[in-house]
Motif scaffolding. Structure first.
Motif, PDB file in Angstrom:
ATOM      1  N   ASN A 168       0.881  -1.189   0.000  1.00 58.10           N
ATOM      2  CA  ASN A 168       0.000   0.000   0.000  1.00 58.10           C
ATOM      3  C   ASN A 168       0.914   1.234   0.000  1.00 58.10           C
ATOM      4  O   ASN A 168       1.153   1.854   1.038  1.00 58.10           O
ATOM      5  CB  ASN A 168      -0.901  -0.037   1.243  1.00 58.10           C
ATOM      6  N   PRO A 169       1.482   1.592  -1.169  1.00 58.74           N
ATOM      7  CA  PRO A 169       2.429   2.712  -1.247  1.00 58.74           C
ATOM      8  C   PRO A 169       1.706   4.073  -1.128  1.00 58.74           C
ATOM      9  O   PRO A 169       0.589   4.239  -1.632  1.00 58.74           O
ATOM     10  CB  PRO A 169       3.065   2.521  -2.621  1.00 58.74           C
ATOM     11  N   LYS A 170       2.373   4.990  -0.451  1.00 63.09           N
ATOM     12  CA  LYS A 170       1.825   6.359  -0.312  1.00 63.09           C
ATOM     13  C   LYS A 170       2.955   7.367  -0.544  1.00 63.09           C
ATOM     14  O   LYS A 170       4.061   7.215  -0.030  1.00 63.09           O
ATOM     15  CB  LYS A 170       1.222   6.560   1.077  1.00 63.09           C
ATOM     16  N   ARG A 171       2.647   8.383  -1.346  1.00 62.02           N
ATOM     17  CA  ARG A 171       3.644   9.406  -1.654  1.00 62.02           C
ATOM     18  C   ARG A 171       3.712  10.399  -0.505  1.00 62.02           C
ATOM     19  O   ARG A 171       2.699  10.890  -0.009  1.00 62.02           O
ATOM     20  CB  ARG A 171       3.300  10.131  -2.970  1.00 62.02           C
ATOM     21  N   GLN A 172       4.917  10.744  -0.078  1.00 58.78           N
ATOM     22  CA  GLN A 172       5.144  11.672   1.022  1.00 58.78           C
ATOM     23  C   GLN A 172       5.278  13.099   0.491  1.00 58.78           C
ATOM     24  O   GLN A 172       5.365  13.356  -0.722  1.00 58.78           O
ATOM     25  CB  GLN A 172       6.415  11.271   1.788  1.00 58.78           C
ATOM     26  N   LEU A 178       6.425   5.839   0.476  1.00 55.39           N
ATOM     27  CA  LEU A 178       6.531   4.914   1.595  1.00 55.39           C
ATOM     28  C   LEU A 178       5.770   3.628   1.263  1.00 55.39           C
ATOM     29  O   LEU A 178       4.569   3.672   0.994  1.00 55.39           O
ATOM     30  CB  LEU A 178       5.953   5.536   2.867  1.00 55.39           C
ATOM     31  N   TRP A 179       6.498   2.498   1.239  1.00 51.46           N
ATOM     32  CA  TRP A 179       5.902   1.185   0.924  1.00 51.46           C
ATOM     33  C   TRP A 179       5.691   0.400   2.211  1.00 51.46           C
ATOM     34  O   TRP A 179       6.611   0.197   2.971  1.00 51.46           O
ATOM     35  CB  TRP A 179       6.831   0.362   0.018  1.00 51.46           C
ATOM     36  N   SER A 180       4.453  -0.017   2.425  1.00 54.43           N
ATOM     37  CA  SER A 180       4.146  -0.921   3.545  1.00 54.43           C
ATOM     38  C   SER A 180       3.438  -2.149   2.962  1.00 54.43           C
ATOM     39  O   SER A 180       2.441  -1.985   2.244  1.00 54.43           O
ATOM     40  CB  SER A 180       3.244  -0.237   4.579  1.00 54.43           C
ATOM     41  N   GLY A 181       3.912  -3.323   3.260  1.00 52.80           N
ATOM     42  CA  GLY A 181       3.292  -4.503   2.661  1.00 52.80           C
ATOM     43  C   GLY A 181       3.792  -5.816   3.280  1.00 52.80           C
ATOM     44  O   GLY A 181       4.439  -5.808   4.318  1.00 52.80           O
ATOM     45  N   PHE A 182       3.456  -6.899   2.603  1.00 50.63           N
ATOM     46  CA  PHE A 182       3.935  -8.195   3.094  1.00 50.63           C
ATOM     47  C   PHE A 182       4.124  -9.144   1.920  1.00 50.63           C
ATOM     48  O   PHE A 182       3.563  -8.945   0.834  1.00 50.63           O
ATOM     49  CB  PHE A 182       2.975  -8.801   4.119  1.00 50.63           C
ATOM     50  N   LEU A 183       4.935 -10.170   2.165  1.00 50.83           N
ATOM     51  CA  LEU A 183       5.180 -11.250   1.204  1.00 50.83           C
ATOM     52  C   LEU A 183       4.740 -12.556   1.868  1.00 50.83           C
ATOM     53  O   LEU A 183       4.996 -12.775   3.042  1.00 50.83           O
ATOM     54  CB  LEU A 183       6.660 -11.339   0.844  1.00 50.83           C
ATOM     55  N   THR A 184       4.086 -13.411   1.092  1.00 50.27           N
ATOM     56  CA  THR A 184       3.644 -14.699   1.667  1.00 50.27           C
ATOM     57  C   THR A 184       3.825 -15.818   0.655  1.00 50.27           C
ATOM     58  O   THR A 184       3.788 -15.578  -0.563  1.00 50.27           O
ATOM     59  CB  THR A 184       2.174 -14.628   2.126  1.00 50.27           C
ATOM     60  N   ASP A 185       4.030 -17.037   1.175  1.00 50.84           N
ATOM     61  CA  ASP A 185       4.251 -18.232   0.340  1.00 50.84           C
ATOM     62  C   ASP A 185       2.893 -18.797  -0.074  1.00 50.84           C
ATOM     63  O   ASP A 185       2.088 -19.204   0.755  1.00 50.84           O
ATOM     64  CB  ASP A 185       5.022 -19.280   1.144  1.00 50.84           C
ATOM     65  N   ILE A 186       2.625 -18.807  -1.368  1.00 53.80           N
ATOM     66  CA  ILE A 186       1.344 -19.341  -1.882  1.00 53.80           C
ATOM     67  C   ILE A 186       1.597 -20.587  -2.742  1.00 53.80           C
ATOM     68  O   ILE A 186       0.792 -20.908  -3.616  1.00 53.80           O
ATOM     69  CB  ILE A 186       0.576 -18.274  -2.673  1.00 53.80           C
ATOM     70  N   ASN A 204      -8.599 -12.041   0.307  1.00 45.87           N
ATOM     71  CA  ASN A 204      -7.545 -11.629   1.242  1.00 45.87           C
ATOM     72  C   ASN A 204      -7.724 -10.143   1.609  1.00 45.87           C
ATOM     73  O   ASN A 204      -7.920  -9.283   0.729  1.00 45.87           O
ATOM     74  CB  ASN A 204      -6.159 -11.825   0.622  1.00 45.87           C
ATOM     75  N   SER A 205      -7.694  -9.942   2.883  1.00 48.46           N
ATOM     76  CA  SER A 205      -7.776  -8.546   3.358  1.00 48.46           C
ATOM     77  C   SER A 205      -6.474  -7.797   3.061  1.00 48.46           C
ATOM     78  O   SER A 205      -5.403  -8.370   3.071  1.00 48.46           O
ATOM     79  CB  SER A 205      -8.015  -8.504   4.872  1.00 48.46           C
ATOM     80  N   GLU A 206      -6.613  -6.620   2.710  1.00 50.07           N
ATOM     81  CA  GLU A 206      -5.435  -5.794   2.413  1.00 50.07           C
ATOM     82  C   GLU A 206      -4.794  -5.320   3.714  1.00 50.07           C
ATOM     83  O   GLU A 206      -5.460  -5.104   4.717  1.00 50.07           O
ATOM     84  CB  GLU A 206      -5.828  -4.575   1.582  1.00 50.07           C
ATOM     85  N   LEU A 207      -3.509  -5.238   3.622  1.00 44.20           N
ATOM     86  CA  LEU A 207      -2.766  -4.741   4.780  1.00 44.20           C
ATOM     87  C   LEU A 207      -2.632  -3.225   4.637  1.00 44.20           C
ATOM     88  O   LEU A 207      -2.027  -2.732   3.672  1.00 44.20           O
ATOM     89  CB  LEU A 207      -1.376  -5.399   4.839  1.00 44.20           C
ATOM     90  N   ASN A 208      -3.285  -2.553   5.544  1.00 44.18           N
ATOM     91  CA  ASN A 208      -3.230  -1.078   5.527  1.00 44.18           C
ATOM     92  C   ASN A 208      -2.170  -0.598   6.506  1.00 44.18           C
ATOM     93  O   ASN A 208      -2.447  -0.268   7.652  1.00 44.18           O
ATOM     94  CB  ASN A 208      -4.608  -0.508   5.921  1.00 44.18           C
ATOM     95  N   LEU A 209      -0.952  -0.727   6.007  1.00 44.84           N
ATOM     96  CA  LEU A 209       0.148  -0.245   6.845  1.00 44.84           C
ATOM     97  C   LEU A 209       0.328   1.262   6.615  1.00 44.84           C
ATOM     98  O   LEU A 209       0.561   1.703   5.485  1.00 44.84           O
ATOM     99  CB  LEU A 209       1.437  -0.990   6.497  1.00 44.84           C
ATOM    100  N   GLN A 210       0.134   1.972   7.586  1.00 40.11           N
ATOM    101  CA  GLN A 210       0.255   3.435   7.513  1.00 40.11           C
ATOM    102  C   GLN A 210       1.705   3.866   7.719  1.00 40.11           C
ATOM    103  O   GLN A 210       2.529   3.123   8.250  1.00 40.11           O
ATOM    104  CB  GLN A 210      -0.636   4.068   8.584  1.00 40.11           C
ATOM    105  N   LYS A 211       1.940   5.008   7.235  1.00 40.78           N
ATOM    106  CA  LYS A 211       3.278   5.591   7.378  1.00 40.78           C
ATOM    107  C   LYS A 211       3.632   5.708   8.866  1.00 40.78           C
ATOM    108  O   LYS A 211       2.884   6.226   9.658  1.00 40.78           O
ATOM    109  CB  LYS A 211       3.303   6.970   6.739  1.00 40.78           C
ATOM    110  N   SER A 212       4.793   5.108   9.187  1.00 39.86           N
ATOM    111  CA  SER A 212       5.230   5.171  10.576  1.00 39.86           C
ATOM    112  C   SER A 212       6.040   6.440  10.800  1.00 39.86           C
ATOM    113  O   SER A 212       6.937   6.735  10.034  1.00 39.86           O
ATOM    114  CB  SER A 212       6.089   3.950  10.899  1.00 39.86           C
TER     115      SER A 212
END
Length: 932
Positions: A168-172, A178-186, A204-212
């Protein structure tokens, strides 16, 4: 020391500047300062400037962020997959802010290596997926939005994995992203998609990782978002088992939505939600197992969901401990594996079904082979490569015509099923029978899509049927037809004889003295002899005739289609019979033994169906016995008079079975005297007085008793009665020294317990054994000479004496005769009868007497009826006699009266015969040894 070295380095101008952060402790708090050292002037003489700056607030913020990151790392390490966060700067540089330890399991690389160099990840992407992945990343950099991409990697160990990446990339404000995400074995999901097309993929629910912004609140919010996005149960408990965190999936499964669950243990939740009692109690036990193992604990648990369905979960529980070793928290991740288990179960059933012992073949609607199982290959020899794509016609044997297959399809297509026996051909060309079942598979509208053929090999079944038939109708030793098959063929032959008016014949063949071969050489040699004779007899008959073995040493031949004239047919049969006799009467070399055999053959002719097969066999059997009575090694045609004799014999045998119990048998006594008319003793003779038939000659009933086995109880009775009579006579001067001669049959003497039985009779009757004499025939003692001598020697120790009866009529060897413990030879009455008229008899008797005297044996002649015979015998040296000249056989009372009369007339009675100490001692020893 570090500060001193740093300041000195700046003074020496060996480094441009120096800085050092250090804590400063007071009674109220801990503060942090930063010392900076900068040069003053360009030379060493210029000195340095030292400043101390208070950085306490910044340091506390950094430590808080670090602690939060450590907690995040601890929790995310239990989440399947990799959580990451990085910044793409305006200049295009990648800068990782965070990546979870899951990267080490997923990519098999260290997380620190990835943070240092982002390209470490891209080099593991498969070459065929790299271009698409690079393009997806570049597009996202130009237009930041929610992003998802799948690609494959090859790990350092060589494993191929499918990776799902979401971000879930967001431009600063500064233009960076800022890229927040995950990788998983499928990988497993991808493998499942090959065989099973899922109707609906799990969303699959999206991961809403906000800018830390580096503070604890934002990281915690991102963590919660991540937990809720994972479609598995996520639960966090403290060291006491109290629930701290539970995602939506967990709350739904354990009915936590409507109760105050936080801060409570599973056992406390039982009171709030009784329906989940079992699940909560299992949780407690399983939690303790995880704590005890002190590492990841994996187990499976069945939970009853809100809909009342049982679901299976794989529970992964990881305990985290404090620095002092105490319990910190327990991370629980549960994955629903219900559908996977059901699929695995169905697949196992399908695999077992298709790999059954039956051969299975699956074709399409056009009869093209799609799949076979291992049993198909084992039974036909064809591998999958050799048959897939071809039709089942490759298996045709050629035994079935087009009409057979047409009938098969006419039933299969409308009924969707066919079953039956069919002959097919293996790869090696072998044609074999099998039981085939074909089932048509249809789609929902009824169109045939496939055919499934299942078959079993019937070869062993067919072989078993043939073996059963052979056992039922053939003799296992000679492979000839047995009685059952012979009777079937005889019925057909009788019917055909009535139709074509041609004679047929039955030849009943019985080997002479075959029992002696079995007894002396063993049954193995006897069986070999039967096999050789069977081969020879086959050569004597035509192909259409039947040779059968009825059992034992008895064969039978069925001749068909002989001449229509009885005389000519009889000549044909006689020719075949004589040929069979000649073939059997030869020498056979078996295992080093040379054996001689002969046979007696009985023949019955038949024409038409006037007589049954049973009657014809009975007539042939009667004729065979007549051949035996005629001297053996001959053949004899059936005569109705023979049947009369046979029936009379059967009647006598039936009556004889009751003669002993009914008291019809009696002992008679005939005097034995010397040349001075002194009484020596008597021969005991058996007589049968039947209430209806009267007196029956011993010549008629003794052979019947021998053949039927009745001689054993009769012989035992004779011996016991004779010994009892000796005991009864011992107190009378007239009879106390009489010696009784008792005839012993061959069958009786050959019994293994004969000696023991004699000892038992002597003990029970208390008779004097030295007054007992056994008369044995030559043929009897020669059957097994070694065993015979052993028995005779043992009985001789008891005081019993032996007389060779009918001497001169047999074929005994003189070399054996000298080894027999005999005391007497008895000249047969056939020589005495014609002694006066036949010079040859005179010579024979003279020879016997001379031989007996040389062997120190006593001689007695039987059948003495005239004074002329007596004088002649006395002249030749025979001084002991028995016959009608002195007395006919008498019952005991008349015999005793005759003895009394002899005593009055002045004839002397036998004197007392003393038994010396040696014989008496040996007798006692023998009785003890036999345990009587």
């Amino acid at each position: 020391m570090i500060a001193h070295d740093g300041i000195q380095a700046v003074l020496d101008r060996s480094q441009p500047s120096f800085s050092l952060e250090y804590p400063c402790h007071s009674r109220l708090e801990q503060r942090w300062f930063c010392m900076s050292v900068t040069p003053l002037g360009a030379t060493k003489q210029g000195g340095v400037v030292i400043t101390h700056t208070n950085i306490t607030q910044r340091k506390q913020a950094e430590l808080a962020v670090l602690a939060t990151q450590e907690q995040l790392e601890s929790m995310t390490s239990q989440v399947p997959g990799v959580v990451y966060q990085f910044v793409l700067t305006v200049s295009g540089a990648w800068q990782f802010l965070y990546i979870s330890k899951g990267i080490e399991e997923l990519y098999e690389v260290a997380s620190d290596d990835v943070i240092r160099d982002f390209s470490v990840l891209t080099k593991y992407i498969l070459a065929e997926d790299k271009a698409a992945h690079q393009e997806a990343v570049e597009n996202l950099a130009q237009n930041p939005c929610q992003w998802e991409h799948q690609h494959r990697i090859r790990t350092p160990s060589g494993k191929i994995k499918w990776i799902l990446g979401r971000a879930n990339p967001k431009r600063q404000t500064d233009g960076s992203i800022l890229w927040s995400g995950f990788l998983t074995d499928i990988t497993e999901q991808k493998r499942a998609e090959v065989d099973i097309k899922e109707s609906e993929q799990r969303k699959n629910s999206e991961l809403n990782l906000q800018k830390s912004e580096g503070n604890l609140h934002l990281l915690t919010e991102q963590l919660y978002t991540l937990i809720e996005a994972i479609p598995d149960i996520i639960i966090l408990k403290d060291g006491e088992g109290r629930l701290l965190i539970a995602n939506k999936i967990a709350k739904q499964l354990f009915n936590l939505n409507d109760i105050a669950w936080q801060g409570k243990t599973n056992l406390e939740l039982v009171a709030l939600c009784p329906s989940m009692r079992t699940a909560h109690e299992k949780f407690v036990v399983d939690d303790e197992s995880a704590w005890n193992k002190s590492r990841l604990h994996i187990s499976e648990q069945t939970v009853l969901d809100r809909a009342g369905n049982y679901r299976e979960f794989e529970m992964r529980k990881t305990p985290l401990f404090k620095d002092n070793g105490g319990r910190n928290c327990l991370v629980v991740i549960g994955r629903d594996i219900t559908e996977r288990r059901l699929s695995e179960h169905d697949l196992r059933i399908a695999a077992i079904a298709i790999e059954a012992q039956e051969g299975i073949m699956i074709t399409d609607a056009k009869n093209c082979i799609l799949r076979i199982n291992r049993a198909f290959t084992r039974l036909t020899g064809y591998s999958p490569v050799e048959v897939i794509g071809k039709t089942p016609a490759i298996l045709k044997s050629g035994r079935h015509d087009g009409a057979f297959y047409k009938a098969m399809w006419e039933k299969l297509i409308p009924e969707k099923y066919w079953q039956g026996e069919i002959w097919d051909k293996r790869k090696n060309g072998e044609i074999y029978p099998k039981w085939l079942t074909i089932t048509a598979v249809t789609d929902p509208v009824g169109h045939i899509t496939n055919y499934v053929g299942a078959f079993t090999d019937l070869s062993e079944h067919k072989d078993a049927e043939a073996a059963i038939h052979r056992l039922a109708f053939y003799d296992p030793l000679t492979d000839l037809p047995n009685r059952r098959l012979f009777n079937d063929r005889l019925k057909v032959a009788i019917t055909m004889s009535a139709r074509n008016r041609l004679y047929g014949a039955i030849l009943m063949i019985d080997l002479d003295n075959f029992k002696a071969i079995n007894d002396t050489k063993g049954h193995g040699i006897g069986d070999q002899l039967l096999g050789e004779i069977a081969k020879g007899l086959k050569a004597c008959i035509r192909q259409k005739d039947t040779l059968a073995r009825l059992g034992g040493d008895e064969f039978v031949i069925l001749l068909e289609d002989l001449n229509e004239n009885e005389g000519k047919a009889a000549k044909q049969v006689q020719s075949i019979g004589e040929k069979a006799l000649k073939l059997i009467n030869q020498s056979y070399l078996l295992e080093g033994h040379i054996l001689h055999s002969s046979a007696s053959i009985g023949i019955s002719l038949f024409s038409g169906a006037h007589l049954s097969g049973e009657e014809l066999l009975k007539y042939a059997d009667t004729a065979m016995y007549e051949a035996k009575h005629a001297g053996r090694n001959t053949l004899c045609f059936f005569d109705p008079a023979m049947q009369t004799l046979l029936e009379s014999r059967v009647t006598l045998e039936s009556a004889l079975r009751n003669a002993l119990s009914d008291g019809q048998l009696h002992l008679y006594y005939q005097l034995q005297v010397d040349n001075k008319r002194r009484v020596l003793g008597a021969e005991v003779l058996l007589r049968w007085n039947h209430p209806q038939l009267g007196f029956i000659s011993p010549a008629d009933f003794i052979p019947i008793a021998e053949e039927s086995g009745l001689i054993l109880p009769i012989g035992d009775w004779v011996l016991r009665t004779a010994c009892s009579q000796l005991k009864a006579w011992e107190n009378s001067p007239l009879t106390q020294n009489l010696q009784l001669a008792v005839n012993v049959s061959a069958r009786q003497f050959s019994q293994p317990n004969f000696v023991k039985q004699i000892c038992k009779i002597l003990v029970e009757t208390r008779a004097n054994a030295k007054l007992l004499k056994f008369e044995l025939t030559e043929s009897m003692v020669m059957q097994n000479i070694t065993e015979t001598i052993e028995k005779m020697e043992t009985l001789k120790l008891l005081g019993i004496r032996f007389s060779m009866d009918d001497f001169g009529t047999g074929y005994s060897s003189l070399s054996y005769l000298k080894n027999l413990p005999l005391s007497q030879l008895k000249i047969d009455q056939s020589f005495v009868r014609d002694l006066i008229f036949n010079q040859n008899d005179d010579v024979i008797i003279q020879t016997i007497i001379g031989m007996a005297h040389n062997l120190k044996l006593n001689v007695i002649a039987e059948g003495v009826e005239t004074e002329e015979q007596l004088n002649c015998l006395e002249r030749l040296g025979c001084l002991n006699y028995q016959g009608y000249l002195f007395s006919k056989p008498l019952p005991v009372k008349e015999f005793e009266a005759l003895l009394h009369e002899h005593s009055i007339q002045g004839y002397s009675m036998p004197s007392t015969i003393e038994c010396d100490l040696k014989i008496r001692t040996a007798s006692n020893s023998c009785l003890k040894g036999l345990d009587i």
